[in-house]
Motif scaffolding. Sequence first.
Motif, PDB file in Angstrom:
ATOM      1  N   THR A 110      11.119  14.598  13.034  1.00 21.44           N
ATOM      2  CA  THR A 110       9.982  14.239  13.889  1.00 21.44           C
ATOM      3  C   THR A 110       8.892  13.555  13.073  1.00 21.44           C
ATOM      4  OG1 THR A 110       9.117  16.493  13.616  1.00 21.44           O
ATOM      5  CG2 THR A 110      10.376  16.034  15.625  1.00 21.44           C
ATOM      6  N   PHE A 122       8.097  11.431  16.394  1.00 19.08           N
ATOM      7  CA  PHE A 122       8.337  12.044  17.699  1.00 19.08           C
ATOM      8  C   PHE A 122       7.634  13.395  17.763  1.00 19.08           C
ATOM      9  CE2 PHE A 122      11.499   8.803  17.840  1.00 19.08           C
ATOM     10  CZ  PHE A 122      11.765   8.577  19.184  1.00 19.08           C
ATOM     11  N   LEU A 170      15.750  13.728  20.444  1.00 18.43           N
ATOM     12  CA  LEU A 170      14.346  13.380  20.184  1.00 18.43           C
ATOM     13  C   LEU A 170      13.653  13.060  21.501  1.00 18.43           C
ATOM     14  CD1 LEU A 170      14.638  11.074  17.019  1.00 18.43           C
ATOM     15  CD2 LEU A 170      14.048  13.511  17.119  1.00 18.43           C
ATOM     16  N   ASP A 171      12.377  13.434  21.611  1.00 15.31           N
ATOM     17  CA  ASP A 171      11.606  13.183  22.829  1.00 15.31           C
ATOM     18  C   ASP A 171      10.122  13.031  22.450  1.00 15.31           C
ATOM     19  OD1 ASP A 171      10.968  12.830  25.456  1.00 15.31           O
ATOM     20  OD2 ASP A 171      11.510  14.853  26.123  1.00 15.31           O
ATOM     21  N   GLU A 172       9.364  12.438  23.368  1.00 13.84           N
ATOM     22  CA  GLU A 172       7.920  12.252  23.223  1.00 13.84           C
ATOM     23  C   GLU A 172       7.554  11.447  21.965  1.00 13.84           C
ATOM     24  OE1 GLU A 172       6.067  16.065  23.414  1.00 13.84           O
ATOM     25  OE2 GLU A 172       6.853  16.550  25.400  1.00 13.84           O
ATOM     26  N   PRO A 173       7.978  10.155  21.908  1.00 13.65           N
ATOM     27  CA  PRO A 173       7.581   9.327  20.759  1.00 13.65           C
ATOM     28  C   PRO A 173       6.067   9.140  20.731  1.00 13.65           C
ATOM     29  CG  PRO A 173       8.535   7.977  22.474  1.00 13.65           C
ATOM     30  CD  PRO A 173       8.756   9.386  22.893  1.00 13.65           C
ATOM     31  N   TRP A 190       8.022   4.321  26.966  1.00 20.96           N
ATOM     32  CA  TRP A 190       8.934   5.490  27.002  1.00 20.96           C
ATOM     33  C   TRP A 190       8.772   6.218  28.326  1.00 20.96           C
ATOM     34  CZ3 TRP A 190      12.823   7.534  24.162  1.00 20.96           C
ATOM     35  CH2 TRP A 190      13.191   8.873  24.398  1.00 20.96           C
TER      36      TRP A 190
END
Length: 610
Positions: A36, A41, A141-144, A119
């Motif tokens: 991250t 991220f 992976l999520d929420e860049p 995104w």
Amino acid sequence: MPDAPSSPDPSSPWFARLRPVVDDDTVLDSLLGDVTARLGFGTAAVLLLREDIEEMEYVAVRGSGQARSRLGRHVSLERVLAQLAESDMLGMVRYLPAERRVAGGFLQGLVPRAAPGAWHPDDLLVAVVKDEDRLRGLILLDEPRNRAVPSDALQATFHDWTRDHAPLVLAADSRRRLDHEVRLSRMSADVLRLSNARFGSSADLLQACLEVLRLALDGAVAWSHLLTDDTWRRVTDEDVVVPDGVNRDFGRLLLPAVERLLELEATAVFAGDRLAGPREVVEPLAALVGPWLEQEGHPQLMVLPLGAGTELLGFAALAKRAEAPQWTDLEIAAAHQVAGDLGVAVRNRQYEEQRTAMSELKRTFVATLVHELKNPVTSIKAHSELLGSLVAGSESGLRSVRALQRAGDQFERTVRDLLLFARYDDASVALDLAPVRLGEVLAESVELFVAEAESQGVSLVADVSLGEDVVEADRTAMERLVNNLVGNAVKYTDAGGVVSVVLRESDQGDWSTRGLALEVADTGIGISEDDLAHLFREFYRSSDPSARSRPGTGLGLAVVQRIVQRHGGQIEVASEVGHGTTVTVLLPVPVSDGGSPELSGGAGGPAAIA
């Protein structure tokens, strides 16, 4: 046998080591922290494959509280593979835009993307971790932080990072699998250990083992029911509240299926759409108790019959919360094996309880009987003496009085033998152990019976000149043992016969001791093979008319055997009808390192008949 609490307390040291370790895998957490930070991220997760149920499980999550709530949740493997097939691929990385997830039927409805290239919360970006082309896990992976769809350069960096770190993910997965197997093995070992501990009752034993099962299998609630005494027990997480009426309601629903499960040697499991076990039992059971469990908030259930052979003793059941991981095939198999061992342990404990109850009943009966008979015996003997003085001039009257006195003497012997048997048969009555010279006891016994032997025309000889003859024993018990053996030998030997009493050394290598052997041999009427098999049973009298014609209660040798056992010794009997009997009592004398005898209070072997 180790002690255990009579009312099992899950906070006690017995249970501290049984609690499963929370999945706080520092290796995976560190990896997620690294990826991250490097790729920018806010959220990352590791999902690992559970092959037995064909699902992917969230085993590590880095991010917000909402993101971490996914920990332990499962996703269908079929659904994962279908979405991967629709994704854009760059090496080990897969990207599936939210719009294509909706078009593929993986999502219902879609909030429009904030702007082109932005995104979307439902975009899917994962790296695939394989082991020899077999899918083992995913890194999600999520929420860049830049709120943009992943560029090819970012995906390439993600690919390189995953390639370098995949071995660590695979190693962590292997370690988790091994830890899982070790935890189940520990569960089995702990149940066996508890089975050998002292508990107040079989129900207490079952509840303690039930807590082991619940903790090892991550159950929120566990129930158990024993048919023999209609006992119901349950153990729960601290934050789980089960209404008082639930136990019987639950058991009423389960009992009809449990007997069939025992016959089939099976376990029933259902969790949502997943059913495990014999269909003829599981499907009706799921329809019957499924709605009830959903209402109680524990839709996952495992039902384990408890039995010994074909005898149903009861059942155990575990329930999980809806969000908890499903049980694996390995967990189900381990629970089934433990339930089988637990059923045998419960049956053995019930047998022990029954023996204890019978022993207590017998002890109480004998004590009451002896108490009630003592006064009448004393009265009979006193009045017979008085009658003897009143009928001194009448021969027929004297014969009647002498017969009454003989009956009173026999009555008194019976009461005395009952009292002795009750004392030495009760292990809770402590022996008064002290150094005892066995030769002295034998000499006194021979002196006691020599006149009786001479009156019957029997020669009574003894060799008690052994130099070292000290044992640690209860002297009163030793006197009773020797008197019973010598008295029996004299009683069952006809005129012209011989009774010999010998004290000698006897090596007992299996005890790691030096032993003393007391041997009482006679040339009397002997004992048949059939009678030898019952010789130490209380109140047993031989079927031989010659033996039955001689007075006795059938308790003398039973008392002798109990005394020998209480002193850690052995008793052996060899006999032939018409040729006499030899009784040998072996008592241990422990030997110190220096080779000299040292006193001991009870190590030894079991009683035996030879």
